[in-house]
Structure formats: C-alpha cells, structure tokens
Write a protein that holds these residues in place. Structure first.
Motif, short mmCIF file in Angstrom:
data_model
loop_
_atom_site.label_atom_id
_atom_site.label_comp_id
_atom_site.label_asym_id
_atom_site.label_seq_id
_atom_site.Cartn_x
_atom_site.Cartn_y
_atom_site.Cartn_z
N VAL A 77 -1.99 11.53 -8.31
CA VAL A 77 -0.68 10.60 -8.46
C VAL A 77 -1.02 10.25 -7.91
O VAL A 77 -2.68 9.77 -7.78
CB VAL A 77 0.18 11.16 -7.37
CG1 VAL A 77 0.73 12.18 -7.47
CG2 VAL A 77 -0.05 12.09 -6.19
N GLN A 78 -0.19 8.55 -8.52
CA GLN A 78 -1.51 7.43 -6.93
C GLN A 78 -0.77 7.08 -5.68
O GLN A 78 0.69 7.24 -5.27
CB GLN A 78 -0.25 6.03 -7.66
CG GLN A 78 -1.07 5.58 -9.37
CD GLN A 78 -0.72 4.50 -10.13
OE1 GLN A 78 -0.02 3.88 -9.03
NE2 GLN A 78 -1.38 4.72 -11.07
N ILE A 79 -1.03 6.33 -4.33
CA ILE A 79 -1.12 5.91 -3.83
C ILE A 79 -0.53 4.80 -3.21
O ILE A 79 -1.81 4.37 -3.26
CB ILE A 79 -1.70 7.02 -2.13
CG1 ILE A 79 -1.71 8.66 -2.27
CG2 ILE A 79 -0.93 6.68 -1.10
CD1 ILE A 79 -0.56 9.35 -2.28
N LYS A 80 0.72 4.42 -2.75
CA LYS A 80 0.46 2.80 -2.66
C LYS A 80 1.76 2.98 -0.89
O LYS A 80 1.80 4.35 -0.65
CB LYS A 80 1.92 2.07 -3.75
CG LYS A 80 1.69 2.70 -4.84
CD LYS A 80 2.14 2.63 -5.64
CE LYS A 80 1.74 1.52 -6.91
NZ LYS A 80 2.17 0.94 -8.22
N PHE A 81 1.26 1.62 -1.02
CA PHE A 81 1.74 1.62 0.53
C PHE A 81 2.70 0.20 0.62
O PHE A 81 2.65 -0.08 0.70
CB PHE A 81 0.43 1.39 2.43
CG PHE A 81 0.02 2.23 1.67
CD1 PHE A 81 0.07 3.47 2.96
CD2 PHE A 81 -1.25 3.16 1.49
CE1 PHE A 81 -0.62 4.43 3.20
CE2 PHE A 81 -1.86 3.81 1.33
CZ PHE A 81 -2.26 4.84 2.33
N GLU A 82 3.69 0.56 1.71
CA GLU A 82 4.93 -0.38 1.73
C GLU A 82 4.74 -0.25 3.45
O GLU A 82 5.02 0.82 4.06
CB GLU A 82 5.91 -0.27 1.19
CG GLU A 82 6.03 0.40 -0.41
CD GLU A 82 7.51 0.96 -1.03
OE1 GLU A 82 8.54 1.07 -0.10
OE2 GLU A 82 8.06 0.98 -1.61
N ASN A 83 5.09 -2.12 3.55
CA ASN A 83 5.14 -1.82 5.34
C ASN A 83 3.68 -1.50 5.68
O ASN A 83 2.31 -1.63 5.35
CB ASN A 83 6.21 -1.49 6.12
CG ASN A 83 6.87 -1.80 5.70
OD1 ASN A 83 7.93 -2.20 5.51
ND2 ASN A 83 8.18 -0.82 5.33
N VAL A 84 3.25 -0.91 6.86
CA VAL A 84 2.18 -0.72 7.37
C VAL A 84 1.60 1.14 7.04
O VAL A 84 1.11 1.98 7.25
CB VAL A 84 1.43 -0.94 8.94
CG1 VAL A 84 0.36 -0.62 9.83
CG2 VAL A 84 1.77 -2.80 9.05
N ASP A 85 3.13 1.65 7.58
CA ASP A 85 2.39 3.72 7.24
C ASP A 85 3.70 4.26 7.08
O ASP A 85 3.30 5.28 6.82
CB ASP A 85 3.43 3.75 9.18
CG ASP A 85 2.07 2.93 10.32
OD1 ASP A 85 1.24 2.78 10.20
OD2 ASP A 85 2.50 2.69 11.09
N GLU A 86 4.24 3.22 5.98
CA GLU A 86 5.26 4.31 4.73
C GLU A 86 4.74 4.24 3.71
O GLU A 86 3.75 3.42 2.67
CB GLU A 86 6.45 3.33 4.34
CG GLU A 86 6.78 3.68 3.78
CD GLU A 86 8.63 3.20 3.31
OE1 GLU A 86 8.87 3.82 2.61
OE2 GLU A 86 9.16 2.23 4.31
#
Length: 153
Positions: A77-86
């Motif tokens: 999978v890929q890990i992406k961050f929305e905002n700072v902690d999401e």
C-alpha cells in the motif's frame, strides 16, 4: 457400413476426450481449493516469492509455516498524509506478495520489542487481527530482511 463404423469411432473418440477434460478440470479445481485451505500441504518450492523492495508499506494478509519455513503474505500500500496527523492508506494494486521470514529477519513488534522467529509465529493471530497495523519492511531475494509491525518512533 464403413461410414457407420467411422461415425461411431469419431463419436467415441470425442466423448472420451471430453470426459478426460472434465476429469482434469475437476482435479485442478480440487488441487487449488485444497492448497488455498491449507497452505501447510504446499511445497515451499511451489511458492512464488516477491520481488526486492527497499521500502515496504503493506497490510499483512497471512503468516504461515510450510515444512518448517515461515512465510508472510502482504498487500503493498501507499501511505499518504492529509493535514498533519491524518494518515490515509491507498491500495491501488491488491496483488498479494509472499516473502520468506527466517532467523536472520529483524522483527519489531508494535510495542517495540525485538521478536525471534518463534515469538513471531506465536504472535501471528494478534498481528493478523489488528487491522490498523501497517507493516514497514525491506525485502531482498524473496526474504524479508526486516519487519516492523508498528514501532515507528
């Protein structure tokens, strides 16, 4: 008369070929079903191992033993961050890859303890039940060099 004998011969030949194909198809289906239910019956030589990866982010799909060798099935999978902690997990390709895990593999549990192979096998149910775990690791030559089940800090 010869025409009738020839027709009977052709019909018998077609029927026997068709019957053999049905038997072969059902035998293949049974083999696939049996191997998917119990991987311990599968020879480790039949397992196709995953490719080299310097950085693995994955969901763990299975941990099992085949003839004394330990394997792990993962879904990259890929890990992406929305905002700072999401954190958002993106799975564009649900292909399952299989890697060997052995005594040389560096294994970290969620609570940052180093696990040996025996401890890893004992904790497999706990790992598989926790759907929040994103495995971080590295693989070379079909073998996991490192496995990290949540000790990211």
């Amino acid at each position: 008369m010869k025409r009738n004998i020839l027709c009977c011969f052709i019909a018998a030949t077609l029927f026997s070929c068709q019957s053999k194909e049905v038997k072969d198809a059902s035998a293949n289906h049974k083999t696939k079903t049996d191997s998917s239910k119990n991987k311990s019956l599968v020879s480790s030589k039949q397992i196709v191992l995953g490719e080299d990866k310097d950085e693995i982010n994955a969901l763990v799909k299975g941990i099992y033993d085949v003839n004394g060798e330990v394997f792990i099935d993962i879904d990259l999978v890929q890990i992406k961050f929305e905002n700072v902690d999401e954190r958002v997990v993106v799975n564009e390709n649900p292909k399952i890859r299989t890697y060997k895990v052995d005594f040389k593999t560096l294994i970290y549990s969620k609570d940052c303890k180093t696990l040996n192979l025996k401890e890893f096998i004992k904790s497999k149910n706990k790992i598989l039940q926790d759907k929040t775990i994103i495995l971080v690791g590295k693989a070379k030559d079909g073998r996991m060099e490192s496995l990290n089940f949540g000790c990211y800090g």
